[in-house]
Scaffold this motif. Structure first.
Motif, PDB file in Angstrom:
ATOM      1  N   ALA A  10      17.688  17.115   8.123  1.00  0.00           N
ATOM      2  CA  ALA A  10      16.865  15.900   8.057  1.00  0.00           C
ATOM      3  C   ALA A  10      15.862  15.862   9.208  1.00  0.00           C
ATOM      4  O   ALA A  10      14.694  15.479   9.025  1.00  0.00           O
ATOM      5  N   ILE A  11      16.292  16.279  10.401  1.00  0.00           N
ATOM      6  CA  ILE A  11      15.390  16.288  11.561  1.00  0.00           C
ATOM      7  C   ILE A  11      14.259  17.296  11.351  1.00  0.00           C
ATOM      8  O   ILE A  11      13.084  17.007  11.608  1.00  0.00           O
ATOM      9  N   THR A  12      14.612  18.493  10.875  1.00  0.00           N
ATOM     10  CA  THR A  12      13.601  19.524  10.631  1.00  0.00           C
ATOM     11  C   THR A  12      12.596  19.057   9.578  1.00  0.00           C
ATOM     12  O   THR A  12      11.373  19.249   9.727  1.00  0.00           O
ATOM     13  N   LEU A  13      13.072  18.424   8.511  1.00  0.00           N
ATOM     14  CA  LEU A  13      12.169  17.902   7.466  1.00  0.00           C
ATOM     15  C   LEU A  13      11.257  16.813   8.024  1.00  0.00           C
ATOM     16  O   LEU A  13      10.055  16.771   7.713  1.00  0.00           O
ATOM     17  N   TYR A  14      11.802  15.955   8.858  1.00  0.00           N
ATOM     18  CA  TYR A  14      10.997  14.882   9.461  1.00  0.00           C
ATOM     19  C   TYR A  14       9.887  15.471  10.337  1.00  0.00           C
ATOM     20  O   TYR A  14       8.721  15.037  10.268  1.00  0.00           O
ATOM     21  N   LEU A  15      10.257  16.473  11.156  1.00  0.00           N
ATOM     22  CA  LEU A  15       9.274  17.074  12.066  1.00  0.00           C
ATOM     23  C   LEU A  15       8.167  17.809  11.301  1.00  0.00           C
ATOM     24  O   LEU A  15       7.076  18.028  11.837  1.00  0.00           O
ATOM     25  N   ASN A  16       8.446  18.194  10.051  1.00  0.00           N
ATOM     26  CA  ASN A  16       7.446  18.857   9.215  1.00  0.00           C
ATOM     27  C   ASN A  16       6.821  17.884   8.202  1.00  0.00           C
ATOM     28  O   ASN A  16       6.260  18.310   7.200  1.00  0.00           O
ATOM     29  N   GLU A  17       6.995  16.594   8.476  1.00  0.00           N
ATOM     30  CA  GLU A  17       6.371  15.505   7.718  1.00  0.00           C
ATOM     31  C   GLU A  17       6.822  15.457   6.260  1.00  0.00           C
ATOM     32  O   GLU A  17       6.094  14.988   5.390  1.00  0.00           O
ATOM     33  N   GLU A  18       8.027  15.949   6.001  1.00  0.00           N
ATOM     34  CA  GLU A  18       8.642  15.840   4.670  1.00  0.00           C
ATOM     35  C   GLU A  18       9.572  14.627   4.702  1.00  0.00           C
ATOM     36  O   GLU A  18      10.801  14.746   4.677  1.00  0.00           O
ATOM     37  N   TYR A  19       8.972  13.432   4.755  1.00  0.00           N
ATOM     38  CA  TYR A  19       9.737  12.230   5.062  1.00  0.00           C
ATOM     39  C   TYR A  19      10.710  11.837   3.954  1.00  0.00           C
ATOM     40  O   TYR A  19      11.846  11.424   4.231  1.00  0.00           O
TER      41      TYR A  19
ATOM     42  N   ARG B  26      12.136  13.824   1.635  1.00  0.00           N
ATOM     43  CA  ARG B  26      13.242  14.787   1.616  1.00  0.00           C
ATOM     44  C   ARG B  26      14.145  14.571   2.822  1.00  0.00           C
ATOM     45  O   ARG B  26      15.369  14.701   2.731  1.00  0.00           O
ATOM     46  N   SER B  27      13.534  14.221   3.946  1.00  0.00           N
ATOM     47  CA  SER B  27      14.318  13.946   5.147  1.00  0.00           C
ATOM     48  C   SER B  27      15.236  12.748   4.925  1.00  0.00           C
ATOM     49  O   SER B  27      16.414  12.769   5.311  1.00  0.00           O
ATOM     50  N   GLU B  28      14.696  11.715   4.282  1.00  0.00           N
ATOM     51  CA  GLU B  28      15.512  10.518   4.020  1.00  0.00           C
ATOM     52  C   GLU B  28      16.685  10.856   3.096  1.00  0.00           C
ATOM     53  O   GLU B  28      17.811  10.364   3.289  1.00  0.00           O
ATOM     54  N   THR B  29      16.467  11.717   2.096  1.00  0.00           N
ATOM     55  CA  THR B  29      17.540  12.115   1.181  1.00  0.00           C
ATOM     56  C   THR B  29      18.674  12.806   1.938  1.00  0.00           C
ATOM     57  O   THR B  29      19.851  12.483   1.751  1.00  0.00           O
ATOM     58  N   GLN B  30      18.314  13.751   2.799  1.00  0.00           N
ATOM     59  CA  GLN B  30      19.337  14.449   3.582  1.00  0.00           C
ATOM     60  C   GLN B  30      20.001  13.511   4.581  1.00  0.00           C
ATOM     61  O   GLN B  30      21.221  13.603   4.825  1.00  0.00           O
TER      62      GLN B  30
ATOM     63  N   GLU C  15      20.675   7.313  15.375  1.00  0.00           N
ATOM     64  CA  GLU C  15      19.918   6.079  15.637  1.00  0.00           C
ATOM     65  C   GLU C  15      18.419   6.366  15.748  1.00  0.00           C
ATOM     66  O   GLU C  15      17.589   5.626  15.190  1.00  0.00           O
ATOM     67  N   LEU C  16      18.076   7.450  16.439  1.00  0.00           N
ATOM     68  CA  LEU C  16      16.663   7.782  16.623  1.00  0.00           C
ATOM     69  C   LEU C  16      15.989   8.144  15.299  1.00  0.00           C
ATOM     70  O   LEU C  16      14.876   7.691  15.015  1.00  0.00           O
ATOM     71  N   LEU C  17      16.687   8.956  14.475  1.00  0.00           N
ATOM     72  CA  LEU C  17      16.092   9.363  13.199  1.00  0.00           C
ATOM     73  C   LEU C  17      16.015   8.198  12.236  1.00  0.00           C
ATOM     74  O   LEU C  17      15.037   8.067  11.484  1.00  0.00           O
ATOM     75  N   ASP C  18      17.010   7.336  12.266  1.00  0.00           N
ATOM     76  CA  ASP C  18      17.014   6.156  11.399  1.00  0.00           C
ATOM     77  C   ASP C  18      15.796   5.280  11.691  1.00  0.00           C
ATOM     78  O   ASP C  18      15.076   4.843  10.776  1.00  0.00           O
ATOM     79  N   GLU C  19      15.545   5.062  12.967  1.00  0.00           N
ATOM     80  CA  GLU C  19      14.392   4.240  13.373  1.00  0.00           C
ATOM     81  C   GLU C  19      13.078   4.926  13.008  1.00  0.00           C
ATOM     82  O   GLU C  19      12.142   4.277  12.503  1.00  0.00           O
ATOM     83  N   ALA C  20      12.990   6.237  13.228  1.00  0.00           N
ATOM     84  CA  ALA C  20      11.749   6.965  12.951  1.00  0.00           C
ATOM     85  C   ALA C  20      11.426   6.973  11.460  1.00  0.00           C
ATOM     86  O   ALA C  20      10.255   6.799  11.057  1.00  0.00           O
ATOM     87  N   LEU C  21      12.443   7.165  10.616  1.00  0.00           N
ATOM     88  CA  LEU C  21      12.219   7.186   9.171  1.00  0.00           C
ATOM     89  C   LEU C  21      11.796   5.816   8.659  1.00  0.00           C
ATOM     90  O   LEU C  21      10.949   5.714   7.759  1.00  0.00           O
ATOM     91  N   ARG C  22      12.356   4.760   9.238  1.00  0.00           N
ATOM     92  CA  ARG C  22      11.979   3.402   8.801  1.00  0.00           C
ATOM     93  C   ARG C  22      10.519   3.131   9.104  1.00  0.00           C
ATOM     94  O   ARG C  22       9.804   2.499   8.319  1.00  0.00           O
ATOM     95  N   GLU C  23      10.060   3.628  10.224  1.00  0.00           N
ATOM     96  CA  GLU C  23       8.655   3.437  10.597  1.00  0.00           C
ATOM     97  C   GLU C  23       7.712   4.201   9.659  1.00  0.00           C
ATOM     98  O   GLU C  23       6.663   3.697   9.244  1.00  0.00           O
ATOM     99  N   GLU C  24       8.094   5.429   9.293  1.00  0.00           N
ATOM    100  CA  GLU C  24       7.229   6.265   8.460  1.00  0.00           C
ATOM    101  C   GLU C  24       7.227   5.812   6.997  1.00  0.00           C
ATOM    102  O   GLU C  24       6.220   5.966   6.305  1.00  0.00           O
TER     103      GLU C  24
END
Length: 416
Positions: free
Chosen positions: A363-372, A374-378, A405-414
């Motif tokens: 999920a972190i790798t997908l987020y960093l590559n702007e695959e938001y 797919r990142s949320e699914t994982q 916690e950090l990824l949860d907050e970042a995905l909500r923003e995106e």
């Protein structure tokens, strides 16, 4: 006159046989073989005992095929001699002709003779043929005739090969009851408990083993690994130092020493860790865990090309270990190879679907590559698996909680 000549000949042969026996037990094989040849010439090659002893000497010298021929010759002279038949079977076993050895042992039993040695060796043949039910029966028959530590060890190994660990535990416990001071049996029982994750019981048995043989390297290595798992690296290194004196070329030992340096607190000793792990790799280049550990060390040192090399080598040696693919995926992501990184994550998850750490890293790798999306699914799958583990009482690393916690907050923003 004839009777007197016969009596003299028999007495002379008896003296020569005694001389052959004396030379053999004294390990004077050169003299023994010379006397045997003289006796065989004098009797036209029809003396059973000299042939038998010559076969024993040849086998001792590693000439198994030649020894088999002489044992068979002795059997031709005395077809019902059980000692000859047992040695023929033993030679066949040493040559890897296990089925033929079983047939000879069975013929020996048909003569009305069966002892511990026959049942035990027959069990060994069945074990190497992977006919485990027959092997178990033979080892149990051997113990019924006369109990031996060696039979208990082999019987326990057969149960382990069948992945019947409860059966193996029962056998090794019986072995300990029979021979409570046998350090090898105690160590084997401790290692089995260690394999089953019962570290406390494992440590108890290994401690008992060390009480009888404080310098046994196999036991020290096992005890050190338990101490190492409890993060007491300094004490584990003291244990390993003792073992290294006895077995300086043990790859597993150097692997464990390397990981002690890697796990050292407060600062890992990377150079020492790499040196020890590379020595382990030199001693056993086909041990996958050494390559895997070298990959971990290089990944933590941010030497991603080297980490990729060692994780790839580990996967080539053991293709069904999910963590290797996960760390390979992390390495590929750091090398900006997103497509192959995603493929490695997918492979890791397919092998171990319940591994929540792979889901989080994916999920972190997908987020960093702007695959938001797919990142949320994982990330959702990660949270389900993590909550399940927490519900089962599993402790969760603080870093995982923080990353969640950090990824949860970042995905909500995106995605908002």
């Amino acid at each position: 006159m004839t009777n007197g000549g016969f009596a003299y000949s028999a007495a002379n042969r008896s003296r020569r046989n005694w001389h052959i026996h004396h030379c053999y037990v004294q390990h004077d094989y050169a003299t023994c073989l010379r006397v045997i040849e003289e006796e065989l010439v004098s009797c036209g090659g029809l003396c059973e005992y000299p042939i038998y002893v010559k076969a024993l000497i040849l086998r001792h010298q590693g000439k198994i095929a030649s020894s088999l021929q002489f044992f068979q010759a002795a059997t031709c002279l005395s077809p019902h001699n059980v000692c000859n038949l047992k040695q023929v079977a033993r030679s066949l076993y040493l040559l890897g002709k296990h089925r033929a050895a079983i047939n000879v042992y069975s013929e020996t039993m048909k003569l009305g003779f069966s002892d511990w040695e026959i049942w035990h060796n027959k069990g060994l043949c069945y074990m190497y043929l992977k006919e485990y039910a027959e092997a178990i029966d033979c080892f149990e028959q051997a113990n019924d005739v006369q109990r031996h530590d060696a039979t208990y060890m082999m019987l326990g190994q057969v149960y382990q090969k069948q992945e019947n660990y409860k059966g193996a535990l029962k056998v090794f416990q019986e072995a300990v009851d029979f021979s409570p001071q046998n350090s090898e049996v105690l160590t084997t029982l401790g290692l089995l408990h260690l394999r089953l994750g019962e570290n406390q019981k494992a440590f108890e048995h290994l401690g008992n083993s060390l009480a009888h043989d404080p310098l046994d390297p196999k036991t020290i290595l096992a005890a050190g690994s338990i101490i190492q798992d409890n993060q007491d690296m300094d004490v584990a290194l003291v244990k390993y130092r003792i073992a290294a004196v006895k077995t300086p070329n043990n790859a597993q030992l150097w692997n464990n020493i390397g990981m002690c340096f890697f796990g050292a607190s407060p600062q890992p000793r990377y150079i020492a860790a790499v040196a020890c792990l590379k020595r382990a790799l030199y001693l056993d280049p086909f041990e996958w865990i050494v390559s895997y550990n070298l990959g971990l060390v290089h990944l933590n040192k941010r030497q991603y090309a080297s980490a990729f090399h060692f994780f790839s080598a580990s996967i080539n040696l053991k293709a069904d270990f999910a963590a290797s693919y996960m760390y390979l995926a992390i390495t590929l992501a750091r090398l900006d190879d997103f497509d192959n990184s995603a493929a490695a994550y997918d492979k890791s998850i397919s092998i171990e679907p319940a591994d929540y750490t792979a889901r989080l890293n994916y999920a972190i790798t997908l987020y960093l590559n702007e695959e938001y999306e797919r990142s949320e699914t994982q990330f959702k799958e990660f949270k389900k698996l993590l909550d399940k583990k927490i519900g089962e009482g599993e402790d969760v690393d603080d870093e995982i909680t923080q990353q969640r916690e950090l990824l949860d907050e970042a995905l909500r923003e995106e995605l908002s």
